[in-house]
Design a protein around this motif. Structure first.
Motif, PDB file in Angstrom:
ATOM      1  N   GLU A  48       0.859  -1.182   0.000  1.00  0.00           N
ATOM      2  CA  GLU A  48       0.000   0.000   0.000  1.00  0.00           C
ATOM      3  C   GLU A  48       0.887   1.220   0.000  1.00  0.00           C
TER       4      GLU A  48
ATOM      5  N   ILE B 288      -4.224  -3.052  -9.239  1.00  0.00           N
ATOM      6  CA  ILE B 288      -4.208  -1.851  -8.407  1.00  0.00           C
ATOM      7  C   ILE B 288      -5.621  -1.462  -8.010  1.00  0.00           C
ATOM      8  N   ARG B 289      -5.733  -0.919  -6.825  1.00  0.00           N
ATOM      9  CA  ARG B 289      -6.955  -0.265  -6.343  1.00  0.00           C
ATOM     10  C   ARG B 289      -6.533   1.094  -5.796  1.00  0.00           C
ATOM     11  N   THR B 290      -7.271   2.123  -6.153  1.00  0.00           N
ATOM     12  CA  THR B 290      -6.982   3.449  -5.605  1.00  0.00           C
ATOM     13  C   THR B 290      -8.234   4.002  -4.946  1.00  0.00           C
ATOM     14  N   GLU B 291      -8.015   4.802  -3.926  1.00  0.00           N
ATOM     15  CA  GLU B 291      -9.101   5.443  -3.192  1.00  0.00           C
ATOM     16  C   GLU B 291      -8.684   6.879  -2.901  1.00  0.00           C
TER      17      GLU B 291
ATOM     18  N   VAL C 252      -4.135  10.164  -2.140  1.00  0.00           N
ATOM     19  CA  VAL C 252      -4.626   8.914  -2.701  1.00  0.00           C
ATOM     20  C   VAL C 252      -4.031   7.745  -1.922  1.00  0.00           C
ATOM     21  N   HIS C 253      -4.913   6.783  -1.560  1.00  0.00           N
ATOM     22  CA  HIS C 253      -4.479   5.530  -0.937  1.00  0.00           C
ATOM     23  C   HIS C 253      -4.450   4.495  -2.054  1.00  0.00           C
ATOM     24  N   ILE C 254      -3.331   3.801  -2.202  1.00  0.00           N
ATOM     25  CA  ILE C 254      -3.116   2.871  -3.303  1.00  0.00           C
ATOM     26  C   ILE C 254      -2.822   1.485  -2.742  1.00  0.00           C
TER      27      ILE C 254
ATOM     28  N   ASP D 211      -3.071  10.959  -7.910  1.00  0.00           N
ATOM     29  CA  ASP D 211      -3.293   9.720  -8.638  1.00  0.00           C
ATOM     30  C   ASP D 211      -2.020   9.360  -9.406  1.00  0.00           C
TER      31      ASP D 211
ATOM     32  N   TYR E 166       0.285   3.169 -13.827  1.00  0.00           N
ATOM     33  CA  TYR E 166      -0.605   2.155 -14.402  1.00  0.00           C
ATOM     34  C   TYR E 166       0.043   1.314 -15.498  1.00  0.00           C
TER      35      TYR E 166
END
Length: 86
Positions: A44, A65-68, A75-77, A50, A55
């Motif tokens: 993480e 990948i998941r991003t929030e 951004v939390h990755i 972003d 990517y």
């Protein structure tokens, strides 16, 4: 970019705090850490923005990948390591 359907991921093995770093340092730190993981392990990272340039690098490495977006603009990755392509 590679994403995976919903569902739980393993607990991250590595956490990177990349806030306040100038590009390309966050990208390089993530890729360096990703190389240390075995397939299926998760890292993480917390970034200021972003990671658009990340990517294609992850796609080349068969990683997901998941991003929030965070309320403070960061951004939390989450990145799950993939199998290395021959």
């Amino acid at each position: 970019h590679a994403t995976e359907p919903g569902g739980p991921w393993p607990t991250p093995k590595v956490t990177l705090h990349n806030r306040g770093l100038e590009p390309p340092q966050p990208l390089m730190r993530i890729l360096d850490a990703l190389e240390q993981l075995t397939p299926g392990e998760v890292l993480e990272a917390f970034n200021d923005r972003d990671p658009a340039f990340l990517y294609p690098e992850l796609e080349d490495r068969n990683a997901s990948i998941r991003t929030e977006a965070l309320s403070d603009g960061g951004v939390h990755i989450l990145i799950r390591s993939g199998a290395i392509q021959p």
